[in-house]
Design a protein around this motif. Structure first.
Motif, PDB file in Angstrom:
ATOM      1  N   GLY A 221       0.804  -1.215   0.000  1.00 21.25           N
ATOM      2  CA  GLY A 221       0.000   0.000   0.000  1.00 21.25           C
ATOM      3  C   GLY A 221       0.834   1.261   0.000  1.00 21.25           C
ATOM      4  N   MET A 222       2.132   1.152   0.303  1.00 28.43           N
ATOM      5  CA  MET A 222       2.987   2.332   0.273  1.00 28.43           C
ATOM      6  C   MET A 222       3.083   2.915  -1.136  1.00 28.43           C
ATOM      7  SD  MET A 222       6.769   2.798   1.922  1.00 28.43           S
ATOM      8  CE  MET A 222       7.540   4.417   2.026  1.00 28.43           C
ATOM      9  N   THR A 223       2.757   2.116  -2.155  1.00 29.63           N
ATOM     10  CA  THR A 223       2.744   2.649  -3.514  1.00 29.63           C
ATOM     11  C   THR A 223       1.696   3.746  -3.676  1.00 29.63           C
ATOM     12  OG1 THR A 223       1.253   0.877  -4.234  1.00 29.63           O
ATOM     13  CG2 THR A 223       3.619   0.510  -4.515  1.00 29.63           C
ATOM     14  N   LEU A 224       0.683   3.747  -2.813  1.00 27.75           N
ATOM     15  CA  LEU A 224      -0.284   4.849  -2.815  1.00 27.75           C
ATOM     16  C   LEU A 224       0.382   6.141  -2.368  1.00 27.75           C
ATOM     17  CD1 LEU A 224      -3.211   2.871  -1.192  1.00 27.75           C
ATOM     18  CD2 LEU A 224      -3.364   3.987  -3.435  1.00 27.75           C
ATOM     19  N   GLY A 225       1.264   6.026  -1.377  1.00 26.73           N
ATOM     20  CA  GLY A 225       1.908   7.206  -0.822  1.00 26.73           C
ATOM     21  C   GLY A 225       2.999   7.784  -1.699  1.00 26.73           C
ATOM     22  N   ASN A 226       3.678   6.927  -2.482  1.00 22.35           N
ATOM     23  CA  ASN A 226       4.753   7.459  -3.325  1.00 22.35           C
ATOM     24  C   ASN A 226       4.299   7.751  -4.753  1.00 22.35           C
ATOM     25  OD1 ASN A 226       4.848   4.991  -4.773  1.00 22.35           O
ATOM     26  ND2 ASN A 226       6.532   4.205  -3.541  1.00 22.35           N
ATOM     27  N   GLY A 227       3.014   7.522  -5.037  1.00 23.41           N
ATOM     28  CA  GLY A 227       2.457   7.902  -6.326  1.00 23.41           C
ATOM     29  C   GLY A 227       2.601   6.879  -7.429  1.00 23.41           C
ATOM     30  N   SER A 228       3.123   5.692  -7.128  1.00 27.80           N
ATOM     31  CA  SER A 228       3.324   4.681  -8.170  1.00 27.80           C
ATOM     32  C   SER A 228       2.129   3.743  -8.346  1.00 27.80           C
ATOM     33  CB  SER A 228       4.579   3.863  -7.871  1.00 27.80           C
ATOM     34  OG  SER A 228       4.470   3.183  -6.631  1.00 27.80           O
ATOM     35  N   PHE A 229       1.141   3.827  -7.469  1.00 23.63           N
ATOM     36  CA  PHE A 229       0.017   2.884  -7.504  1.00 23.63           C
ATOM     37  C   PHE A 229      -0.730   2.939  -8.838  1.00 23.63           C
ATOM     38  CE2 PHE A 229      -4.501   1.934  -6.838  1.00 23.63           C
ATOM     39  CZ  PHE A 229      -4.425   0.649  -6.308  1.00 23.63           C
ATOM     40  N   ASP A 230      -1.024   4.137  -9.328  1.00 25.96           N
ATOM     41  CA  ASP A 230      -1.785   4.257 -10.578  1.00 25.96           C
ATOM     42  C   ASP A 230      -1.061   3.590 -11.737  1.00 25.96           C
ATOM     43  OD1 ASP A 230      -3.826   5.615  -9.318  1.00 25.96           O
ATOM     44  OD2 ASP A 230      -3.217   7.596 -10.022  1.00 25.96           O
ATOM     45  N   THR A 231       0.255   3.732 -11.782  1.00 27.01           N
ATOM     46  CA  THR A 231       1.043   3.110 -12.850  1.00 27.01           C
ATOM     47  C   THR A 231       0.981   1.595 -12.757  1.00 27.01           C
ATOM     48  OG1 THR A 231       2.552   4.994 -12.939  1.00 27.01           O
ATOM     49  CG2 THR A 231       3.356   2.915 -13.840  1.00 27.01           C
ATOM     50  N   VAL A 245      -2.726  -6.529  -3.419  1.00 30.43           N
ATOM     51  CA  VAL A 245      -2.182  -5.433  -2.630  1.00 30.43           C
ATOM     52  C   VAL A 245      -2.174  -5.842  -1.160  1.00 30.43           C
ATOM     53  CG1 VAL A 245      -2.442  -3.012  -1.944  1.00 30.43           C
ATOM     54  CG2 VAL A 245      -3.016  -3.717  -4.283  1.00 30.43           C
ATOM     55  N   TYR A 246      -1.048  -5.609  -0.494  1.00 29.76           N
ATOM     56  CA  TYR A 246      -1.021  -5.795   0.957  1.00 29.76           C
ATOM     57  C   TYR A 246      -0.800  -4.426   1.580  1.00 29.76           C
ATOM     58  CZ  TYR A 246       4.173  -5.867   0.773  1.00 29.76           C
ATOM     59  OH  TYR A 246       5.495  -5.564   0.590  1.00 29.76           O
ATOM     60  N   ALA A 247      -1.740  -4.021   2.410  1.00 31.60           N
ATOM     61  CA  ALA A 247      -1.790  -2.615   2.783  1.00 31.60           C
ATOM     62  C   ALA A 247      -1.995  -2.414   4.272  1.00 31.60           C
ATOM     63  CB  ALA A 247      -2.909  -1.912   2.008  1.00 31.60           C
ATOM     64  N   GLN A 248      -1.012  -1.751   4.881  1.00 33.95           N
ATOM     65  CA  GLN A 248      -1.245  -0.989   6.092  1.00 33.95           C
ATOM     66  C   GLN A 248      -1.533   0.436   5.649  1.00 33.95           C
ATOM     67  OE1 GLN A 248       2.356  -1.666   8.424  1.00 33.95           O
ATOM     68  NE2 GLN A 248       1.461  -3.458   9.411  1.00 33.95           N
ATOM     69  N   SER A 249      -0.697   0.938   4.742  1.00 32.76           N
ATOM     70  CA  SER A 249      -0.969   2.244   4.120  1.00 32.76           C
ATOM     71  C   SER A 249      -2.201   2.142   3.214  1.00 32.76           C
ATOM     72  CB  SER A 249       0.216   2.685   3.259  1.00 32.76           C
ATOM     73  OG  SER A 249       1.362   2.919   4.024  1.00 32.76           O
ATOM     74  N   GLY A 250      -3.157   3.032   3.450  1.00 36.61           N
ATOM     75  CA  GLY A 250      -4.270   3.166   2.523  1.00 36.61           C
ATOM     76  C   GLY A 250      -5.075   1.904   2.294  1.00 36.61           C
ATOM     77  N   SER A 251      -5.316   1.112   3.331  1.00 41.13           N
ATOM     78  CA  SER A 251      -6.007  -0.162   3.121  1.00 41.13           C
ATOM     79  C   SER A 251      -7.435   0.025   2.607  1.00 41.13           C
ATOM     80  CB  SER A 251      -6.007  -0.986   4.412  1.00 41.13           C
ATOM     81  OG  SER A 251      -6.671  -0.306   5.465  1.00 41.13           O
ATOM     82  N   ALA A 252      -8.127   1.063   3.070  1.00 43.52           N
ATOM     83  CA  ALA A 252      -9.482   1.325   2.567  1.00 43.52           C
ATOM     84  C   ALA A 252      -9.443   1.975   1.186  1.00 43.52           C
ATOM     85  CB  ALA A 252     -10.250   2.213   3.540  1.00 43.52           C
ATOM     86  N   VAL A 253      -8.358   2.684   0.875  1.00 41.82           N
ATOM     87  CA  VAL A 253      -8.196   3.260  -0.460  1.00 41.82           C
ATOM     88  C   VAL A 253      -7.999   2.149  -1.474  1.00 41.82           C
ATOM     89  CG1 VAL A 253      -6.834   4.806  -1.907  1.00 41.82           C
ATOM     90  CG2 VAL A 253      -7.209   5.371   0.506  1.00 41.82           C
ATOM     91  N   ALA A 254      -7.096   1.222  -1.191  1.00 42.05           N
ATOM     92  CA  ALA A 254      -6.854   0.104  -2.100  1.00 42.05           C
ATOM     93  C   ALA A 254      -8.124  -0.718  -2.301  1.00 42.05           C
ATOM     94  CB  ALA A 254      -5.732  -0.775  -1.550  1.00 42.05           C
ATOM     95  N   ARG A 255      -8.943  -0.847  -1.247  1.00 44.38           N
ATOM     96  CA  ARG A 255     -10.195  -1.605  -1.350  1.00 44.38           C
ATOM     97  C   ARG A 255     -11.120  -1.016  -2.403  1.00 44.38           C
ATOM     98  NH1 ARG A 255     -13.816  -1.717   3.960  1.00 44.38           N
ATOM     99  NH2 ARG A 255     -13.823   0.500   3.431  1.00 44.38           N
ATOM    100  N   ALA A 256     -11.069   0.300  -2.594  1.00 41.30           N
ATOM    101  CA  ALA A 256     -11.942   0.955  -3.565  1.00 41.30           C
ATOM    102  C   ALA A 256     -11.642   0.520  -4.992  1.00 41.30           C
ATOM    103  CB  ALA A 256     -11.810   2.476  -3.447  1.00 41.30           C
ATOM    104  N   PHE A 257     -10.474  -0.107  -5.236  1.00 45.98           N
ATOM    105  CA  PHE A 257     -10.087  -0.522  -6.585  1.00 45.98           C
ATOM    106  C   PHE A 257     -10.276  -2.015  -6.822  1.00 45.98           C
ATOM    107  CE2 PHE A 257      -7.963   3.456  -5.741  1.00 45.98           C
ATOM    108  CZ  PHE A 257      -8.141   4.155  -6.926  1.00 45.98           C
ATOM    109  N   LEU A 258     -10.860  -2.722  -5.853  1.00 46.96           N
ATOM    110  CA  LEU A 258     -11.168  -4.133  -6.064  1.00 46.96           C
ATOM    111  C   LEU A 258     -12.145  -4.290  -7.230  1.00 46.96           C
ATOM    112  CD1 LEU A 258     -11.544  -5.297  -2.371  1.00 46.96           C
ATOM    113  CD2 LEU A 258     -10.017  -6.366  -4.043  1.00 46.96           C
TER     114      LEU A 258
END
Length: 291
Positions: A221-231, A245-258
């Protein structure tokens, strides 16, 4: 093992933020206040390893939920607690360092749908969105090594792979490398801060090299914080490659893309497993075929 290539426009984190700001996911963020903002810095060296993992998080408290995002050294300092606590949530979503914005978004989405309500206490349960299943997994009490192995085995359990499948691992922790191998996968490790795993596997800093070769991708989930997630999301969708995705960072954010590029998610809301020796829960989500 792969999913069909999609021609639909790839979703983005920016589009999700804009939708939240417009009230499309619930109350207007301008009507909500971030009660508390936290800055956490800790280090971990697991027994038998020679790597000290340095983790830094910014967290936002909204109602009964916490949003979190890891950040790189020097990106945020403790003054964020004074400057941002008690701020309207829309201001945090629009301003400040990207990890703070992701933490605010995570808090908003987690408050709208807490992970603990996605799966019933007995284990398997139904997420409120059609086509997504959720499962509560309890990590055992014990040492950091016991809990890390259990956490990473739970993450690897989301992989549906054939023997020898190349598993791109973007964001490296050694127990997860071991767990992928135990499931028959061939890890392709990628990390900005590591040069090698504890077994000497070379770790590349070029995620594009990994994304081009992998049969399945596992990303933090750290890819959300460094801006690489979209890529990463767009590349996996284009190639028809599953993305876990394994997420402590942005776990509910990553869930929105399931179902929109993310095929499975291990969501670990705050307080994270490394902050306790007692049993704690993470939540495994899977997007069903055709979701």
């Amino acid at each position: 093992m792969t999913t069909p290539t999609t021609t639909a426009p790839a979703p983005t984190v920016h589009a999700l933020v804009e939708a939240v700001l417009k009230g499309e996911h619930g109350p207007l963020p301008s009507d909500l206040v971030a009660t508390s903002v936290f800055w956490i810095h800790h280090g971990t060296r697991l027994a038998g390893g020679d790597t000290t993992y340095l983790n830094q998080y910014v967290l936002v408290r909204l109602g009964g939920s916490f949003g979190a995002c890891a950040f790189e050294s020097g990106e945020i300092d403790p003054s964020v607690c004074r400057d941002s606590s008690g701020t309207a949530l829309d201001a945090l979503l629009r301003e400040g360092p990207r990890p703070l914005r992701i933490a605010a978004l995570d808090a908003y989405l987690a408050e709208r749908r807490p992970h603990r309500e996605a799966a019933d206490a007995g284990g398997a349960g139904a997420d409120i969105r059609r086509g997504v299943s959720a499962e509560r997994v309890v990590l055992p009490a014990g040492t950091p090594e016991v809990r890390a192995r259990a956490r990473d085995a739970a993450i690897a359990g989301l992989l549906d792979i054939e023997e020898g499948a190349k598993v791109g691992l973007i964001g490296v922790v050694d127990p997860l490398v071991a767990a992928i191998r135990e499931r028959g996968g061939d890890p392709l490790p990628c990390d900005l801060n590591l040069k090698a795993t504890r077994w000497g596997d070379p770790v590349t800093a070029d995620m594009h090299e990994v994304l081009d070769r992998a049969d399945v991708v596992v990303a933090t989930g750290m890819t959300l914080g460094n801006g690489s997630f979209d890529t990463i999301l767009d590349r996996c969708r284009t190639r028809g490659v599953p993305l876990v995705v394994y997420a402590q960072s942005g776990s509910a954010v990553a869930r929105a893309f399931l179902g929109s590029g993310v095929t499975a998610l291990s969501a670990e809301p705050f307080p994270f497993s490394q902050f306790s020796a007692d049993p704690t829960a993470l939540y495994r989500y899977r997007a069903e075929a055709g979701a």
